[in-house]
Design an enzyme around this catalytic site. Sequence first.
Site, PDB file in Angstrom:
ATOM      1  N   TRP A   1      -3.008  -2.612  -1.584  1.00 38.31           N
ATOM      2  CA  TRP A   1      -2.785  -4.033  -1.873  1.00 38.31           C
ATOM      3  C   TRP A   1      -3.587  -4.763  -0.799  1.00 38.31           C
ATOM      4  O   TRP A   1      -3.296  -4.673   0.394  1.00 38.31           O
ATOM      5  CB  TRP A   1      -1.308  -4.374  -1.775  1.00 38.31           C
TER       6      TRP A   1
ATOM      7  N   HIS B   1      14.213 -37.845  -9.534  1.00 39.10           N
ATOM      8  CA  HIS B   1      13.742 -38.159  -8.174  1.00 39.10           C
ATOM      9  C   HIS B   1      12.269 -37.790  -7.985  1.00 39.10           C
ATOM     10  O   HIS B   1      11.835 -37.576  -6.862  1.00 39.10           O
ATOM     11  CB  HIS B   1      14.617 -37.453  -7.145  1.00 39.10           C
TER      12      HIS B   1
ATOM     13  N   ASN C   1      -1.124   1.792   5.906  1.00 39.86           N
ATOM     14  CA  ASN C   1      -0.300   0.760   5.285  1.00 39.86           C
ATOM     15  C   ASN C   1       0.179  -0.155   6.403  1.00 39.86           C
ATOM     16  O   ASN C   1       0.860   0.312   7.318  1.00 39.86           O
ATOM     17  CB  ASN C   1       0.892   1.421   4.562  1.00 39.86           C
ATOM     18  N   GLY C   2      -0.176  -1.412   6.356  1.00 38.74           N
ATOM     19  CA  GLY C   2       0.241  -2.342   7.408  1.00 38.74           C
ATOM     20  C   GLY C   2      -0.875  -3.329   7.681  1.00 38.74           C
ATOM     21  O   GLY C   2      -1.847  -3.425   6.923  1.00 38.74           O
TER      22      GLY C   2
ATOM     23  N   CYS D   1       0.847  -1.184   0.000  1.00 36.69           N
ATOM     24  CA  CYS D   1       0.000   0.000   0.000  1.00 36.69           C
ATOM     25  C   CYS D   1       0.889   1.243   0.000  1.00 36.69           C
ATOM     26  O   CYS D   1       1.974   1.240   0.568  1.00 36.69           O
ATOM     27  CB  CYS D   1      -0.939   0.077   1.186  1.00 36.69           C
TER      28      CYS D   1
ATOM     29  N   GLU E   1      14.717 -18.630 -10.709  1.00 34.15           N
ATOM     30  CA  GLU E   1      14.358 -17.269 -11.081  1.00 34.15           C
ATOM     31  C   GLU E   1      13.552 -17.257 -12.388  1.00 34.15           C
ATOM     32  O   GLU E   1      12.567 -16.521 -12.518  1.00 34.15           O
ATOM     33  CB  GLU E   1      15.642 -16.428 -11.196  1.00 34.15           C
TER      34      GLU E   1
ATOM     35  N   GLU F   1       4.916 -15.351 -12.254  1.00 36.80           N
ATOM     36  CA  GLU F   1       4.315 -14.101 -11.798  1.00 36.80           C
ATOM     37  C   GLU F   1       3.744 -13.252 -12.918  1.00 36.80           C
ATOM     38  O   GLU F   1       2.765 -12.555 -12.694  1.00 36.80           O
ATOM     39  CB  GLU F   1       5.271 -13.294 -10.912  1.00 36.80           C
TER      40      GLU F   1
ATOM     41  N   ARG G   1       3.299  -0.212  -5.227  1.00 36.81           N
ATOM     42  CA  ARG G   1       3.138  -0.788  -3.887  1.00 36.81           C
ATOM     43  C   ARG G   1       1.823  -1.551  -3.748  1.00 36.81           C
ATOM     44  O   ARG G   1       1.579  -2.185  -2.726  1.00 36.81           O
ATOM     45  CB  ARG G   1       3.204   0.308  -2.826  1.00 36.81           C
TER      46      ARG G   1
ATOM     47  N   LYS H   1       4.916  -4.353  -5.921  1.00 38.23           N
ATOM     48  CA  LYS H   1       6.361  -4.297  -6.065  1.00 38.23           C
ATOM     49  C   LYS H   1       7.058  -4.379  -4.713  1.00 38.23           C
ATOM     50  O   LYS H   1       8.088  -5.015  -4.566  1.00 38.23           O
ATOM     51  CB  LYS H   1       6.731  -2.995  -6.788  1.00 38.23           C
TER      52      LYS H   1
HETATM   53  C1  F6R Z   1       9.896 -11.147  -8.182  1.00 39.26           C
HETATM   54  C2  F6R Z   1       9.940 -10.107  -7.198  1.00 39.26           C
HETATM   55  C3  F6R Z   1       9.863 -10.475  -5.760  1.00 39.26           C
HETATM   56  C4  F6R Z   1      10.869  -9.646  -4.974  1.00 39.26           C
HETATM   57  C5  F6R Z   1      10.672  -9.866  -3.466  1.00 39.26           C
HETATM   58  C6  F6R Z   1      11.710  -9.123  -2.656  1.00 39.26           C
HETATM   59  O1  F6R Z   1      10.012 -10.633  -9.473  1.00 39.26           O
HETATM   60  O2  F6R Z   1      10.037  -8.960  -7.535  1.00 39.26           O
HETATM   61  O3  F6R Z   1      10.055 -11.822  -5.561  1.00 39.26           O
HETATM   62  O4  F6R Z   1      12.150 -10.001  -5.360  1.00 39.26           O
HETATM   63  O5  F6R Z   1       9.407  -9.438  -3.099  1.00 39.26           O
HETATM   64  O6  F6R Z   1      11.658  -7.762  -2.917  1.00 39.26           O
HETATM   65  P1  F6R Z   1      12.840  -6.813  -2.482  1.00 39.26           P
HETATM   66  O7  F6R Z   1      14.015  -7.126  -3.336  1.00 39.26           O
HETATM   67  O8  F6R Z   1      12.325  -5.420  -2.725  1.00 39.26           O
HETATM   68  O9  F6R Z   1      13.107  -7.088  -1.044  1.00 39.26           O
END
Ligand code: F6R
Length: 615
Positions: free
Chosen positions: A74, A511, A100-101, A2, A488, A495, A27, A610
Amino acid sequence: MCGIVAYVGSRSAQPILLDALNRLEYRGYDSAGLAILNGKGLEVRKKSGRILELAKACEAHPVQGNLGISHTRWATHGAATDQNAHPHLDSSGRLALVHNGVIENYLELKSQLSKTGHRFASETDTEILAHLIGEAFQASKEKGEARLIEAVRNAIARIHGTLGIAVIHADLPGLVVGARRGSPLVIGVGQGENFLASDIQALAPYTNRVVILQDQEIVSLHADRFDIIAPLGAKTNFKVEKIENGVTHSDKGSHPHYMLKEIFEQPSSILNAFRGRLDSDGATAKLGGLNLTSEQLRKIERICVLGCGTALHSGMVGKYLIESLAKIPVETQHASEFRYGDSPVSAHTLFLAVSQSGETADTLGALREAKRRGYTCLGICNNVASTIARESDGGVYMHAGPEIGVAATKSFTSQVTIFALLGLLLGRLRSLSASHGAELLEALTHLPHKIEETLKHSDKVAQVAQKYAATRSMLFLGRLANFPIALEGALKMKEITYIHAEGYPSAELKHGVIALIDKDTPTVLIATQDGVYEKNLGSLQEIKARGGPVIALAHEGDKKIMGLADALLEVPQTHRLLQPILNVIPLQLLSYHMAVALGRDVDKPRNLAKSVTVE
Ligand code: F6R
């Protein structure tokens, strides 16, 4: 999660709030809203969906006024509906709050409030806090702004959980009260106007002078002044900081999406990660911000990397780098697990918290836990002045520039580059020879160019993406440092395309995972030439023998693989320890092009945000 923005000044609040909120949309983007004091009382607009929906509502029915609060959500408690959008009001309808929280004891508080006649319009935990503050405001004997400050302090004392809040009251025009516990809040200091935001980035066009609110502090904000109140109620001193870097607003340029732009920025973001940090005379790296002497660095016996998602994957590559270069054992831990687990940590362990945003609640919690246990913790962050960067004992900034796309791309390769620098520095303080150090330095300087070469294959990757876009499930396999690259690649795929994907070490195939192989389940196999190349070819054959399509990620011109795989993702060759940095790029592009082919919202995939500032 948020985003919060508040404004008080002489300009019209609505356009400023909407503009600043747009910079915080990363956010969370489930709903958005604002409340403005219009001279007569509170006026609220809120809409589910993106900030654009709120902007349309405000355009249809503009709100006049010079003071307001706003929020992009969010969802944690309650679906993404208009009712659950912030701001939330108290029972009188004269107090508005954005939050936010997460309020952990909200059900208990809700039941207490319900018994005393409170009725709620939403399913959120936040509305409970609005009612609590409103009730405390009614009960307070204080006058003027002290009344709202006291109400906020008394109400949040009843809350278990995290909060960054902004509150306004129709009886107190000219005042915004903010408070912080666990979730970040910054004050933007203007001329005849002031701001409050959950992130410096929101304020970039308005001011670069900020005060970072400390945990448990409350702020009373007016157009021409602000006071910060410490937990025990006394006004406290503060420092106005000038933010020079890392707060630029970014646009997409000629790219259709931020994600693609950020993938293509990697030649320069990598360069920024090592610029000024290479010491060719000593065949080592210079990392000035570690705040540790060579003697202290030599005493490190173990390293523990903390992070989440992509940041954790970079730490897993970092493990290979540091163990190869410096021979220091490295473990990686999901930050969320470490903070609540009992895992023993040996003495002389250095902690590294890796986070692009520097605000991830799980990583921050783990960092605090490691510090509480008395360990030295360094941060590897992108966002300058973020909470993790400030709370670490030292660290290394990525200097990758703003990463707006929700899927992390350039931050990952910057993080791995920093692990290479760290491994080199620690290695040269131990047994790594100058010639091996110099080889790595040399390879690093060529890396931006190699990335440019890798990016030239984007159109070919797009063709592979078209071919496999209809798939429902995929596997990603790699060994050693390419195992985290497989993880990754699978994470990126999940995602932004919503296709189910799993990453495994290639040899794990037999396995259990091999049961998933069929003609409709493609496998991306990372098989660049290294010490396990032949083993990877063995896995390829096992998959082909069971009718599974293989998309091989291989070195340019690898004829052997060309003859075996169904599709090819090509990368140039580099130093074996840096190869994972190149290898991840076609996987970023593959998920990007598949998401585009499927018509997904690439930069804002569903259910995500994000910056994950809740547990
Ligand atoms: C995947 C992604 C998330 C972040 C994770 C940590 O594409 O963006 O998995 O890597 O939420 O975020 P940070 O790096 O901001 O701590």
